[in-house]
Design a protein around this motif. Structure first.
Motif, short mmCIF file in Angstrom:
data_model
loop_
_atom_site.label_atom_id
_atom_site.label_comp_id
_atom_site.label_asym_id
_atom_site.label_seq_id
_atom_site.Cartn_x
_atom_site.Cartn_y
_atom_site.Cartn_z
N ALA A 1 0.77 -1.07 -0.05
CA ALA A 1 0.15 -0.04 -0.03
C ALA A 1 0.79 1.25 0.10
O ALA A 1 2.05 1.17 0.11
N LEU A 2 0.35 2.41 -0.29
CA LEU A 2 0.92 3.64 0.06
C LEU A 2 0.63 4.03 1.39
O LEU A 2 -0.56 4.07 1.93
N VAL A 3 1.69 4.42 2.19
CA VAL A 3 1.58 4.79 3.63
C VAL A 3 2.48 5.97 3.98
O VAL A 3 3.11 6.31 2.96
N GLN A 4 2.31 6.73 5.05
CA GLN A 4 3.25 7.61 5.50
C GLN A 4 4.26 7.09 6.42
O GLN A 4 4.17 5.84 6.92
N ALA A 5 5.44 7.86 6.37
CA ALA A 5 6.53 7.62 7.22
C ALA A 5 5.96 7.31 8.87
O ALA A 5 5.36 8.17 9.08
N GLY A 6 6.36 6.40 9.50
CA GLY A 6 5.96 5.84 10.50
C GLY A 6 4.99 4.84 10.66
O GLY A 6 4.74 4.45 11.94
N ASP A 7 4.41 4.57 9.64
CA ASP A 7 3.16 3.63 9.70
C ASP A 7 3.58 2.33 9.68
O ASP A 7 4.86 2.17 9.56
N SER A 8 2.73 1.48 9.86
CA SER A 8 3.05 0.04 9.68
C SER A 8 2.05 -0.84 8.72
O SER A 8 1.18 0.03 8.27
N LEU A 9 2.64 -1.79 8.24
CA LEU A 9 2.09 -2.47 7.24
C LEU A 9 2.47 -4.00 7.46
O LEU A 9 3.48 -4.34 8.07
N ARG A 10 1.23 -5.11 7.32
CA ARG A 10 1.70 -6.34 7.24
C ARG A 10 1.62 -6.77 5.72
O ARG A 10 0.45 -6.99 5.38
N LEU A 11 2.45 -7.39 5.46
CA LEU A 11 2.62 -8.33 3.99
C LEU A 11 2.31 -9.63 4.39
O LEU A 11 2.66 -10.31 5.28
N SER A 12 1.46 -10.40 3.31
CA SER A 12 1.27 -11.76 3.47
C SER A 12 1.68 -12.48 1.98
O SER A 12 1.64 -11.60 1.08
N CYS A 13 2.19 -13.53 2.24
CA CYS A 13 2.46 -14.53 1.01
C CYS A 13 1.56 -15.90 1.05
O CYS A 13 2.06 -16.51 2.01
N ALA A 14 0.86 -15.97 0.40
CA ALA A 14 0.02 -17.38 0.55
C ALA A 14 0.52 -18.26 -0.43
O ALA A 14 0.59 -18.04 -1.71
N ALA A 15 0.94 -19.53 -0.26
CA ALA A 15 1.37 -20.39 -0.86
C ALA A 15 0.29 -21.64 -1.18
O ALA A 15 -0.36 -22.08 -0.49
N SER A 16 0.56 -22.13 -2.42
CA SER A 16 -0.24 -23.09 -2.94
C SER A 16 0.86 -24.15 -3.56
O SER A 16 1.76 -23.92 -3.94
N GLY A 17 0.17 -25.40 -3.79
CA GLY A 17 1.01 -26.32 -4.52
C GLY A 17 1.68 -27.37 -3.49
O GLY A 17 0.95 -27.83 -2.84
N ARG A 18 2.96 -27.48 -3.54
CA ARG A 18 3.76 -28.37 -2.72
C ARG A 18 3.66 -28.05 -1.31
O ARG A 18 3.06 -26.94 -0.95
N THR A 19 3.90 -28.77 -0.45
CA THR A 19 3.79 -28.63 0.95
C THR A 19 4.40 -27.56 1.66
O THR A 19 5.80 -27.47 1.45
N PHE A 20 3.60 -26.51 2.07
CA PHE A 20 4.40 -25.30 2.43
C PHE A 20 5.28 -25.51 3.45
O PHE A 20 6.35 -24.82 3.57
N SER A 21 4.89 -26.19 4.39
CA SER A 21 5.68 -26.46 5.70
C SER A 21 7.31 -27.07 5.48
O SER A 21 8.06 -27.16 6.24
N SER A 22 7.28 -27.54 4.32
CA SER A 22 8.78 -28.18 3.93
C SER A 22 9.75 -27.11 3.13
O SER A 22 10.79 -27.64 2.74
N TYR A 23 9.41 -25.61 3.36
CA TYR A 23 10.09 -24.76 2.57
C TYR A 23 10.49 -23.95 3.63
O TYR A 23 9.85 -23.33 4.36
N ASN A 24 12.06 -23.30 3.55
CA ASN A 24 12.40 -22.05 4.13
C ASN A 24 11.69 -21.01 3.28
O ASN A 24 11.40 -21.16 2.03
N MET A 25 11.31 -19.81 3.96
CA MET A 25 10.81 -18.78 3.25
C MET A 25 11.48 -17.49 3.55
O MET A 25 12.20 -17.36 4.50
N GLY A 26 11.33 -16.82 2.39
CA GLY A 26 12.23 -15.32 2.53
C GLY A 26 11.23 -14.24 2.06
O GLY A 26 10.69 -14.45 1.30
N TRP A 27 11.61 -12.92 2.30
CA TRP A 27 11.24 -11.71 1.82
C TRP A 27 12.43 -10.99 1.26
O TRP A 27 13.44 -10.76 2.10
#
Length: 125
Positions: free
Chosen positions: A10-36
């Motif tokens: 989103a577009l936010v102002q300095a000092g604000d907070s955001l939470r990004l999400s990443c939804a996975a599908s396909g192979r078993t999610f719990s078998s992966y290391n994840m990164g941003w």
């Protein structure tokens, strides 16, 4: 192969907070290391944070330590990036990535095998 879809940018102002999400599908999610990662215009894609498959370890780049938090919910096949105290220099496209399961973290883009399409974060001063 796992498919990844980011959301929450989103577009936010300095000092604000955001939470990004990443939804996975396909192979078993719990078998992966994840990164941003993020990529600002005209710059390379930079590592931000990573979490092991079982959430046992996390790693952050120094510039976001204390401001950003990576977490995951394997029951929901989702990884999150909580971003607080946002700064204009945080403006970028943010990508999540999945890599091979490992008990230790790794932070090189070449080690991650699946990528999302990215979500735009813009921080105004």
């Amino acid at each position: 192969q796992v498919q990844l879809v980011e959301s929450g940018g989103a577009l936010v102002q300095a000092g604000d907070s955001l939470r990004l999400s990443c939804a996975a599908s396909g192979r078993t999610f719990s078998s992966y290391n994840m990164g941003w990662f993020r990529q600002a215009p005209g710059k390379e894609r930079d590592f931000l944070a990573t979490i092991t498959w079982n959430a046992g370890r996390t790693q952050y780049v120094d510039s976001v330590k204390g401001r950003f938090t990576i977490s995951r919910d394997n029951a929901k096949n989702t990884v999150y990036l909580q971003m607080n105290s946002l700064k204009p220099e945080d403006t970028a496209v943010y990508y999540c990535a999945a890599g091979p399961q490992h008990y230790y973290t790794y932070d090189q883009a070449r080690d991650f095998t699946s990528w999302g399409q990215g979500t735009q974060v813009a921080v105004s001063s």
